[in-house]
Design an enzyme around this catalytic site. Structure first.
Site, PDB file in Angstrom:
ATOM      1  N   GLY A  11     -15.940   2.565   3.538  1.00 50.85           N
ATOM      2  CA  GLY A  11     -14.539   3.267   3.438  1.00 50.85           C
ATOM      3  C   GLY A  11     -13.715   2.886   2.187  1.00 50.85           C
ATOM      4  N   GLN A  12     -14.542   2.274   1.101  1.00 53.05           N
ATOM      5  CA  GLN A  12     -13.696   1.910  -0.023  1.00 53.05           C
ATOM      6  C   GLN A  12     -13.541   3.051  -0.937  1.00 53.05           C
ATOM      7  OE1 GLN A  12     -15.766  -0.852  -2.607  1.00 53.05           O
ATOM      8  NE2 GLN A  12     -14.225  -1.108  -3.884  1.00 53.05           N
ATOM      9  N   SER A  13     -12.070   3.349  -1.258  1.00 45.43           N
ATOM     10  CA  SER A  13     -11.790   4.696  -2.040  1.00 45.43           C
ATOM     11  C   SER A  13     -11.496   4.105  -3.351  1.00 45.43           C
ATOM     12  CB  SER A  13     -10.780   5.267  -1.460  1.00 45.43           C
ATOM     13  OG  SER A  13      -9.597   4.595  -1.199  1.00 45.43           O
TER      14      SER A  13
ATOM     15  N   ASN B  65     -12.961  -3.446   2.181  1.00 38.55           N
ATOM     16  CA  ASN B  65     -13.642  -2.194   2.531  1.00 38.55           C
ATOM     17  C   ASN B  65     -14.706  -2.302   1.423  1.00 38.55           C
ATOM     18  OD1 ASN B  65     -12.509  -1.313   4.927  1.00 38.55           O
ATOM     19  ND2 ASN B  65     -11.108  -0.348   3.696  1.00 38.55           N
TER      20      ASN B  65
ATOM     21  N   HIS C 110      -6.942  -5.778   2.014  1.00 45.19           N
ATOM     22  CA  HIS C 110      -5.882  -5.214   2.912  1.00 45.19           C
ATOM     23  C   HIS C 110      -5.374  -6.279   3.984  1.00 45.19           C
ATOM     24  CE1 HIS C 110      -6.959  -0.902   2.438  1.00 45.19           C
ATOM     25  NE2 HIS C 110      -8.021  -1.467   1.952  1.00 45.19           N
TER      26      HIS C 110
ATOM     27  N   HIS D 211     -10.011  -5.388  -3.467  1.00 46.69           N
ATOM     28  CA  HIS D 211      -8.976  -5.608  -2.660  1.00 46.69           C
ATOM     29  C   HIS D 211      -9.024  -5.996  -1.321  1.00 46.69           C
ATOM     30  CE1 HIS D 211      -9.771  -1.205  -2.859  1.00 46.69           C
ATOM     31  NE2 HIS D 211      -9.273  -1.341  -1.357  1.00 46.69           N
TER      32      HIS D 211
ATOM     33  N   ASP E 273       0.799  -1.213   0.108  1.00 49.98           N
ATOM     34  CA  ASP E 273       0.118   0.206  -0.280  1.00 49.98           C
ATOM     35  C   ASP E 273       0.912   1.244   0.178  1.00 49.98           C
ATOM     36  OD1 ASP E 273      -3.194   0.408   0.825  1.00 49.98           O
ATOM     37  OD2 ASP E 273      -1.713   2.185   1.246  1.00 49.98           O
TER      38      ASP E 273
HETATM   39  P1  AMP Z   1      -9.685   1.403   0.362  1.00 53.34           P
HETATM   40  O1  AMP Z   1     -10.063   2.762   0.869  1.00 53.34           O
HETATM   41  O2  AMP Z   1     -10.297   0.675   1.028  1.00 53.34           O
HETATM   42  O3  AMP Z   1     -10.374   1.607  -1.198  1.00 53.34           O
HETATM   43  O4  AMP Z   1      -8.285   1.259  -0.223  1.00 53.34           O
HETATM   44  C1  AMP Z   1      -7.431   1.640  -1.101  1.00 53.34           C
HETATM   45  C2  AMP Z   1      -5.932   1.886  -0.645  1.00 53.34           C
HETATM   46  O5  AMP Z   1      -5.258   1.910  -1.906  1.00 53.34           O
HETATM   47  C3  AMP Z   1      -5.664   2.854   0.189  1.00 53.34           C
HETATM   48  O6  AMP Z   1      -4.857   2.040   1.288  1.00 53.34           O
HETATM   49  C4  AMP Z   1      -4.411   3.654  -0.195  1.00 53.34           C
HETATM   50  O7  AMP Z   1      -3.437   3.927   0.249  1.00 53.34           O
HETATM   51  C5  AMP Z   1      -4.106   2.475  -1.423  1.00 53.34           C
HETATM   52  N1  AMP Z   1      -3.518   3.334  -2.764  1.00 53.34           N
HETATM   53  C6  AMP Z   1      -4.045   4.148  -3.435  1.00 53.34           C
HETATM   54  N2  AMP Z   1      -3.282   4.546  -4.471  1.00 53.34           N
HETATM   55  C7  AMP Z   1      -2.269   3.490  -4.426  1.00 53.34           C
HETATM   56  C8  AMP Z   1      -1.309   3.015  -5.473  1.00 53.34           C
HETATM   57  N3  AMP Z   1      -0.992   3.847  -6.370  1.00 53.34           N
HETATM   58  N4  AMP Z   1      -0.377   2.063  -5.089  1.00 53.34           N
HETATM   59  C9  AMP Z   1      -0.568   1.426  -3.831  1.00 53.34           C
HETATM   60  N5  AMP Z   1      -1.540   1.659  -2.909  1.00 53.34           N
HETATM   61  C10 AMP Z   1      -2.509   2.572  -3.354  1.00 53.34           C
END
Ligand code: AMP
Ligand code: ZN
Length: 111
Positions: free
Chosen positions: A90-92, A84, A99, A97, A29
């Site tokens: 809290g999925q961004s 998430n 974690h 994926h 991450d």
């Molecule tokens: P979520 O908020 O559960 O969708 O997790 C998305 C994750 O992706 C977050 O922990 C971010 O830090 C991670 N993330 C975003 N962009 C990148 C990237 N380019 N390489 C690795 N991790 C990333």
């Protein structure tokens, strides 16, 4: 498709890859929340866990998480594995994926 994790899985955006097979890619991450923070993603695009219906792919992701946990040396100390889903989850990044978090004591309940 303009999806960040699809691009990482295809190697179009660099990431610190720790594991890969024909179905799954795992990479560090970018903004780690623990000493070990790894993301495990399917090579195919799925929006979230809600779109996962292939048992073989589900098992491949879980096995990848276990392999990375062992390789990172957190299998005996313990770890957390979570995904998430959606806004309240809290999925961004809208590409499924897991974690994998470890290397410190996790708190409960999560925020
Ligand atoms: P979520 O908020 O559960 O969708 O997790 C998305 C994750 O992706 C977050 O922990 C971010 O830090 C991670 N993330 C975003 N962009 C990148 C990237 N380019 N390489 C690795 N991790 C990333
Ligand atoms: Zn994607």
């Amino acid at each position: 498709m303009n999806c960040l994790f699809c691009k990482i899985a295809r190697g179009e955006i660099p990431a610190a890859r720790l594991y890969e097979d024909d179905q799954v890619v795992a990479f560090s991450d970018l903004n780690p929340q623990a000493p070990v923070h790894v993301l495990i993603v399917p090579r195919i695009h799925l929006d979230s866990l809600l779109a996962l219906d292939d048992p073989a792919l589900a098992l491949a992701m879980l096995n990848a998480a276990k392999t990375v946990a062992r390789e990172k040396g957190i299998d005996e100390t313990g770890f957390r594995l979570l995904t998430n889903v959606g806004e309240d989850g809290g999925q961004s990044v809208p590409h499924l994926h897991w974690h994998l978090l470890g290397g410190r004591r996790m708190e409960w309940p999560p925020g």
